[in-house]
Design an enzyme around this catalytic site. Structure first.
Site, PDB file in Angstrom:
ATOM      1  CD  GLU A   1      38.410  54.203  41.386  1.00 48.80           C
ATOM      2  OE1 GLU A   1      38.588  53.087  41.900  1.00 48.80           O
ATOM      3  OE2 GLU A   1      37.289  54.697  41.199  1.00 48.80           O
ATOM      4  CG  HIS A   2      44.336  53.835  41.151  1.00 50.98           C
ATOM      5  ND1 HIS A   2      44.991  52.676  40.830  1.00 50.98           N
ATOM      6  CD2 HIS A   2      43.543  54.127  40.084  1.00 50.98           C
ATOM      7  CE1 HIS A   2      44.624  52.286  39.613  1.00 50.98           C
ATOM      8  NE2 HIS A   2      43.750  53.143  39.144  1.00 50.98           N
TER       9      HIS A   2
ATOM     10  CB  SER B   1      29.460  28.703  35.034  1.00 51.96           C
ATOM     11  OG  SER B   1      29.373  29.935  34.341  1.00 51.96           O
TER      12      SER B   1
ATOM     13  N   GLY C   1      34.321  41.935  33.409  1.00 54.51           N
ATOM     14  CA  GLY C   1      35.467  42.659  32.880  1.00 54.51           C
ATOM     15  C   GLY C   1      35.215  44.121  32.572  1.00 54.51           C
TER      16      GLY C   1
ATOM     17  N   GLY D   1      34.779  46.424  35.004  1.00 50.97           N
ATOM     18  CA  GLY D   1      35.217  47.246  36.122  1.00 50.97           C
ATOM     19  C   GLY D   1      34.177  47.358  37.227  1.00 50.97           C
TER      20      GLY D   1
ATOM     21  CB  SER E   1      34.151  44.239  41.347  1.00 44.76           C
ATOM     22  OG  SER E   1      35.232  43.558  41.926  1.00 44.76           O
TER      23      SER E   1
ATOM     24  CD  GLU F   1      40.342  39.273  42.047  1.00 43.39           C
ATOM     25  OE1 GLU F   1      39.255  39.054  42.640  1.00 43.39           O
ATOM     26  OE2 GLU F   1      40.439  40.079  41.112  1.00 43.39           O
TER      27      GLU F   1
ATOM     28  CG  ASP G   1      37.153  45.523  43.620  1.00 42.09           C
ATOM     29  OD1 ASP G   1      37.039  46.737  43.873  1.00 42.09           O
ATOM     30  OD2 ASP G   1      37.749  45.083  42.624  1.00 42.09           O
TER      31      ASP G   1
HETATM   32  P1  ADP Z   1      35.736  42.347  36.724  1.00 36.78           P
HETATM   33  O1  ADP Z   1      36.164  43.746  36.476  1.00 36.78           O
HETATM   34  O2  ADP Z   1      34.345  42.128  36.214  1.00 36.78           O
HETATM   35  O3  ADP Z   1      35.932  41.909  38.117  1.00 36.78           O
HETATM   36  P2  ADP Z   1      37.787  40.394  36.259  1.00 36.78           P
HETATM   37  O4  ADP Z   1      38.624  40.115  35.061  1.00 36.78           O
HETATM   38  O5  ADP Z   1      38.443  40.798  37.500  1.00 36.78           O
HETATM   39  O6  ADP Z   1      36.672  41.429  35.802  1.00 36.78           O
HETATM   40  O7  ADP Z   1      36.958  39.072  36.612  1.00 36.78           O
HETATM   41  C1  ADP Z   1      36.187  38.439  35.616  1.00 36.78           C
HETATM   42  C2  ADP Z   1      36.326  36.916  35.745  1.00 36.78           C
HETATM   43  O8  ADP Z   1      35.582  36.477  36.909  1.00 36.78           O
HETATM   44  C3  ADP Z   1      35.699  36.189  34.584  1.00 36.78           C
HETATM   45  O9  ADP Z   1      36.627  36.030  33.516  1.00 36.78           O
HETATM   46  C4  ADP Z   1      35.321  34.850  35.224  1.00 36.78           C
HETATM   47  O10 ADP Z   1      36.442  34.012  35.310  1.00 36.78           O
HETATM   48  C5  ADP Z   1      34.920  35.260  36.625  1.00 36.78           C
HETATM   49  N1  ADP Z   1      33.464  35.524  36.692  1.00 36.78           N
HETATM   50  C6  ADP Z   1      32.872  36.667  37.030  1.00 36.78           C
HETATM   51  N2  ADP Z   1      31.515  36.567  37.006  1.00 36.78           N
HETATM   52  C7  ADP Z   1      31.254  35.303  36.632  1.00 36.78           C
HETATM   53  C8  ADP Z   1      30.040  34.572  36.410  1.00 36.78           C
HETATM   54  N3  ADP Z   1      28.834  35.141  36.544  1.00 36.78           N
HETATM   55  N4  ADP Z   1      30.142  33.269  36.059  1.00 36.78           N
HETATM   56  C9  ADP Z   1      31.360  32.695  35.915  1.00 36.78           C
HETATM   57  N5  ADP Z   1      32.519  33.336  36.093  1.00 36.78           N
HETATM   58  C10 ADP Z   1      32.496  34.625  36.442  1.00 36.78           C
HETATM   59 MG    MG Z   2      37.810  41.924  39.130  1.00 37.74          MG
END
Ligand code: ADP
Ligand code: MG
Length: 382
Positions: free
Chosen positions: A34-35, A68, A122, A124, A126, A160, A172
């Site tokens: 990690e990291h 979506s 959100g 973690g 990914s 990203e 990721d």
């Molecule tokens: P995570 O840890 O899950 O990667 P992030 O903040 O990096 O969290 O990414 C989440 C973002 O990715 C969401 O706010 C959205 O914009 C996009 N996203 C992820 N999955 C989807 C999905 N199934 N449909 C639409 N957007 C998604």
């Molecule tokens: Mg992410």
């Protein structure tokens, strides 16, 4: 209903035909390492059995249209005139992938379809990399280029990092692109070499979502990156990957305390990650579990990216007799932990730890037993 079926049904309803292609790209959980990714080091994730799915068909023009299901939204864009990112909407991830592919010289055709995912957003695991790799795979299905997992991972990361301005390492996207069913993947984040490695027999991986999220992850992440870079500069190396623990121990006093602790985490974590490979190859669940526990301690005390909720759920897990080892996973400050447990007791373990954590903290957790799945794939194509 399964996420795939939801996407397909909506596609049928919207376009009055079956999708020409269905693609999926998984989320991930990191077992250890990690990291370390942005220090050119080693990580050891597996692709999980949760993914982003896209049901799609080609379009005759140069447009992309995506519905979506999770965001209840319908967005389109023109491949000849990509709209700049706007406060990071979900569609910006797909536009970013188009931008990175175009920059890389990949010829792109248009498509339209329905997106649905079951990677919790959100937490973690990914969901963002899953979305990026699903988008790359969708372009691959309708356009004329070859699929190279490492290159597609770099496309997702560029989307990203450079299009959306969100700093992440390569882990990721790499695991979402190159995951192997039934295997964890040792990834060398410098060479992008991947080594699929079987998990010890009779073990299961359990994801323990604390139900907490932390808003400041971005700034803390950037601060940690800068601290690691400053330690590397001090030692005259390009990344902390290039120093071993013995050499570091001799010179650690040269660094101010905080930088020293940060560097000690990264350097020791790289060693643990390589030892984790040896433990896995030996089928030694006990040894692997101990390395995971040591990883958590290092992340908590030296890297300081854990949280009371993460510590609580990890402590509950490690106190359980069916657990070989548990640790926080992902960037930290909230989100998920991961545990290596006895397979025949994984469901009961999840119930016990969920209940214990909830009564200790008042937070509502989510625990799931997961399996290592394949990376980005085409499920169906005409
Ligand atoms: P995570 O840890 O899950 O990667 P992030 O903040 O990096 O969290 O990414 C989440 C973002 O990715 C969401 O706010 C959205 O914009 C996009 N996203 C992820 N999955 C989807 C999905 N199934 N449909 C639409 N957007 C998604
Ligand atoms: Mg992410």
């Amino acid at each position: 209903m399964h996420t795939l079926d939801r996407a397909t049904q909506r596609f049928q309803a919207e376009f009055a035909t079956s999708p020409a292609a269905i693609v999926r790209a998984p989320g991930r959980v990191n077992l250890i390492g990690e990291h370390t990714d942005y220090n050119d080091g080693f990580v050891f994730p597996l692709a999980i059995d949760r993914a982003a799915w896209l049901a799609l068909r080609p379009r005759a023009d140069n447009c992309v249209r995506v519905i979506s299901l999770d965001m209840a939204d319908d967005q389109s864009f023109d491949l000849d005139d990509l709209p700049r990112p706007d406060a990071t909407r979900w569609i910006d991830y797909i536009i970013g992938v188009a931008w990175a592919l175009q920059r890389g010289g990949y010829p792109l055709a248009g498509w339209e379809g329905v997106l649905a995912g079951d990677v919790p957003i959100g937490s973690g695991l990914s969901s963002s990399a899953a979305l990026e790799l699903a988008a790359a795979r969708a372009f691959y299905c309708v356009s004329d280029f070859d699929w190279d997992a490492a290159q597609m991972a770099q496309i997702g990361r560029a989307a990203e990092n450079e299009w959306l301005g969100i700093q992440t390492g390569i882990m990721d996207q790499m695991i979402s692109a190159a995951g192997v069913a039934g295997r964890a993947l040792l990834i060398d984040c410098r060479s992008l070499e991947t080594t699929p490695t079987p998990l010890p027999a009779t073990t299961s991986i359990v994801i323990l979502d604390t139900g907490t999220r932390r808003g400041l992850v971005g700034s803390a992440y950037n601060e940690r990156r800068a601290q690691c870079e400053s330690a590397a500069r001090h030692f005259g190396i390009s990344a902390l990957r290039d120093i071993d623990l013995a050499t570091f121990a001799k010179r650690a006093d040269e660094l101010e305390p905080v930088i020293r602790w940060r560097a000690r985490h990264v350097i020791s974590e790289n060693e643990r990650t390589l030892r984790a490979r040896d433990a896995m190859l030996a089928g030694d669940a006990e040894a692997l579990g101990k390395l995971m526990i040591a990883s958590h301690t290092s992340l908590r005390d030296d890297f300081e990216v854990s949280s009371p909720a993460l510590d609580a759920i990890v402590n509950c897990a490690n106190a359980d007799p069916s657990c070989y080892g548990a640790r926080m996973t992902g960037a930290g400050f909230g989100g998920c932990a991961v545990a290596l447990v006895r397979r025949d007791d994984a469901e009961d373990f999840s119930r016990r730890v969920g209940a214990g954590y909830e009564s200790a903290t008042g937070n509502t957790p989510a625990l799931y037993v997961t399996r290592a799945s394949a990376g980005a794939t085409t499920i169906k194509s005409e």
